[in-house]
Design a protein around this motif. Structure first.
Motif, PDB file in Angstrom:
ATOM      1  N   ARG A 117       0.819  -1.213   0.000  1.00  0.00           N
ATOM      2  CA  ARG A 117       0.000   0.000   0.000  1.00  0.00           C
ATOM      3  C   ARG A 117       0.856   1.267   0.000  1.00  0.00           C
ATOM      4  N   ASP A 118       1.856   1.308   0.885  1.00  0.00           N
ATOM      5  CA  ASP A 118       2.677   2.514   1.012  1.00  0.00           C
ATOM      6  C   ASP A 118       3.448   2.799  -0.276  1.00  0.00           C
ATOM      7  N   GLN A 119       3.788   1.738  -0.989  1.00  0.00           N
ATOM      8  CA  GLN A 119       4.626   1.920  -2.174  1.00  0.00           C
ATOM      9  C   GLN A 119       3.826   2.328  -3.413  1.00  0.00           C
ATOM     10  N   VAL A 120       2.558   1.864  -3.471  1.00  0.00           N
ATOM     11  CA  VAL A 120       1.790   2.165  -4.687  1.00  0.00           C
ATOM     12  C   VAL A 120       0.849   3.371  -4.508  1.00  0.00           C
ATOM     13  N   ALA A 121       0.866   3.962  -3.312  1.00  0.00           N
ATOM     14  CA  ALA A 121      -0.089   5.060  -3.050  1.00  0.00           C
ATOM     15  C   ALA A 121       0.042   6.192  -4.066  1.00  0.00           C
ATOM     16  N   GLY A 122       1.233   6.368  -4.640  1.00  0.00           N
ATOM     17  CA  GLY A 122       1.437   7.515  -5.539  1.00  0.00           C
ATOM     18  C   GLY A 122       1.287   7.195  -7.021  1.00  0.00           C
ATOM     19  N   ILE A 123       0.829   5.994  -7.367  1.00  0.00           N
ATOM     20  CA  ILE A 123       0.842   5.631  -8.804  1.00  0.00           C
ATOM     21  C   ILE A 123      -0.475   5.952  -9.531  1.00  0.00           C
ATOM     22  N   PHE A 124      -1.436   6.528  -8.816  1.00  0.00           N
ATOM     23  CA  PHE A 124      -2.754   6.735  -9.439  1.00  0.00           C
ATOM     24  C   PHE A 124      -2.922   8.163  -9.972  1.00  0.00           C
ATOM     25  N   SER A 125      -3.516   8.272 -11.157  1.00  0.00           N
ATOM     26  CA  SER A 125      -3.851   9.602 -11.676  1.00  0.00           C
ATOM     27  C   SER A 125      -5.286   9.953 -11.301  1.00  0.00           C
ATOM     28  N   ARG A 126      -6.000   8.988 -10.753  1.00  0.00           N
ATOM     29  CA  ARG A 126      -7.370   9.184 -10.244  1.00  0.00           C
ATOM     30  C   ARG A 126      -7.449   8.324  -8.988  1.00  0.00           C
ATOM     31  N   PRO A 127      -7.712   8.935  -7.853  1.00  0.00           N
ATOM     32  CA  PRO A 127      -7.593   8.164  -6.606  1.00  0.00           C
ATOM     33  C   PRO A 127      -8.633   7.064  -6.455  1.00  0.00           C
TER      34      PRO A 127
END
Ligand code: XUL
Length: 523
Positions: A117-127
């Motif tokens: 979770r902590d690692q992929v939290a920033g990969i979204f262009s739409r939350p």
């Protein structure tokens, strides 16, 4: 041969099923319920976020966290994940996940010392991700159909008319309402391909089964339709990976999962598909003409078809089968248990009394017919509730019981005709499948054997079976029948043969039922 893991990322939970193809046993099963585990963190109710005006989303970050938790739970329950040879999965259909340009690199460098979770939290262009319950895209559906030459043209091209929940209209709406965020989107996944990407540590293509639920895939060629993509949103083609075969191994699992949860370094990932196409496999339907009928609140019919035939009356959805050869039809009759229950309660019967009423009445019910619209119906489309009777006294208990079950069986035969396959067998699941008298009516009306089929999670089981088939195929050869047979056996002794004497009788009843349905539609 060995152990295979199937994962079903459904609306309310994520489930893992482990099978052992040496022993032919289902070895373990575990489910992470989203509300119970993450309701307060992500604000979901029944796994989703109701955002108003028909907008229903969920959280892809929650799904990532659930995947970590699911594999940890399977391991903690004593399953040696190191023995898993291949993993495949299923996702709720139609939902879309929007990733920015950092996603591919992040997925390729996951650190097993830190939670996913902590690692992929920033990969979204739409939350958040719109899901299949979203009904907010009517205008985008109309626009998509118009741009592609109308409803019929879209049906021919993609196998389905435009539906609000399908991914194409959803993507179009995102581009129209949030053009900047759309511009920052490097890749659009479906729920299925998103979870597969987390496991593989790289972006995994959509499979043809789930691709069919987008209104964007050419159903015959099992590839994105360039016209449909252009009609949906600009530069969409470069935001989607090409559709790959469902049963071609993607590659090894990410080292993250090996180091963190003990999966073997050689374990391979097989593309995920939609939950319904996956259930087709989990119900053992790998030959055209094999049909499964789930007798639940509503009755749902799954069928394996040899070609991508479509229903102009809109009777069913059509998807590519993830067996990479066939197609599936999905037909939903709203008045299932709902109608059986209504009759049972109206006459104050228990289920034994209901079965006794079926035994006390002859096949064909002396010509009596009922249209069982206790609630508005989906197939055929009936806007208002209203039960119609012909040659049937409203007070005749036994005749009404037979009439409701015969109506449902006749309707399932009538509205399966567009599939163009002769029904060879019926695997009946759900509560009412234990009732041998009901099975007998279905066997007689369809003129084929009907058998009771017990299933708890057909989508996850189908995924595990797909993992097995794909891995064996990569190793030199696999036979679908041999793969599914040990895990998709009907309940012993439940097979009911049709009575040949009923064939002509129900052919004639079908013609009268169809005429009555048509008259009702015109009235
Ligand atoms: C099928 C559909 C649902 C979802 C969620 O078209 O929308 O069945 O797949 O299960």
């Amino acid at each position: 041969m060995g152990k295979y893991l199937g994962i079903d990322a459904s609306t309310q939970s994520m489930t893992g099923v482990l099978i052992d193809t040496v022993t032919g046993q289902l070895e373990g099963e575990y489910s992470v319920n989203f509300d119970a585990c993450f309701g307060s963190t992500y604000g979901v109710t029944n796994g989703v976020l109701h955002l108003g005006e028909g907008v229903v989303h969920s959280s892809p970050l929650m799904w990532a966290e659930a995947l970590d938790l699911l594999l940890a739970a399977l391991r903690d329950r004593g399953h040696d994940l190191g023995q898993v040879v291949a993993v495949a999965g299923a996702g709720q259909q139609h939902g879309t996940v929007y990733l920015n340009r950092t996603a591919a690199d992040v997925l390729g460098a996951l650190d097993p010392a830190r939670p996913l979770r902590d690692q992929v939290a920033g990969i979204f262009s739409r939350p958040t991700a719109p899901v299949w319950m979203d009904t907010s895209t009517r205008s985008q559906c109309d626009e998509l159909e118009a741009a592609l030459g109308g409803r019929e043209a879209l049906l021919e091209l993609t196998g389905n008319t435009a539906f609000e929940r399908f991914s194409g209209p959803q993507i179009r709406k995102f581009w129209q309402t949030e053009p900047e965020a759309y511009g920052q989107t490097a890749c659009i996944c479906l729920v299925s391909s998103f979870i597969a990407s987390l496991l593989a540590g790289r972006l995994v293509p959509v499979d043809p089964g789930d691709g069919s639920g987008t209104n964007l895939m050419d159903i015959r060629h099992r590839q994105w339709s360039p016209q449909a993509l252009a009609a949906a949103a600009p530069d969409l083609e470069r935001r989607l990976l090409p559709i790959g075969l469902a049963s071609r191994v993607v590659g090894r699992i990410s080292p993250y999962w090996a180091a963190r949860h003990g999966l073997g370094a050689d374990c391979v990932v097989v593309p995920f598909t939609g939950d319904n196409p996956s259930s087709l496999i989990g119900l053992g339907l790998v030959t055209p003409g094999q049909v499964a009928l789930s007798l639940g609140t509503s009755d749902t019919l799954f069928a394996c078809m040899d070609a991508p035939r479509v229903s102009r009356q809109g009777e069913g959805a059509v998807f590519a089968s993830p067996d990479d050869r066939h197609y599936m039809a999905l037909v939903c009759f709203l008045n299932g248990s709902l109608a059986r229950e209504a009759v049972r309660q109206q006459f104050g019967l228990d289920w034994d009394g209901f079965a006794a009423a079926l035994r006390a009445t002859p096949p064909g019910n002396h010509g009596a017919l009922m249209l069982p619209y206790f609630a508005p119906e989906i197939v055929p489309r009936v806007g208002r509730a209203g039960v119609a009777r012909r040659g049937l006294e409203a007070t005749d208990t036994a005749a009404n019981v037979r009439a409701v079950v015969e109506a449902q069986a006749l309707s399932s035969r009538l509205h399966a005709r567009w599939m163009g396959v002769s029904v060879r067998s019926l695997n009946v699941t759900g509560g009412a499948s234990a009732n041998a008298e009901i099975l007998q009516v279905y066997a007689n009306v369809h003129g084929c054997p009907a058998q009771c089929f017990e299933t708890t999670n057909a989508a996850a089981l189908g995924a595990a079976l797909r993992a097995c088939q794909a891995q064996q195929q990569a190793a030199g050869g696999a036979d679908w029948h041999q793969v599914v047979a040990p895990f998709t056996r009907p309940v012993a002794g439940s097979t009911i043969q049709p009575d040949p004497a009923c064939r002509g009788l129900y052919d004639e009843a079908l013609a009268r039922y169809e005429a009555m349905e048509n008259e009702h539609a015109k009235a």
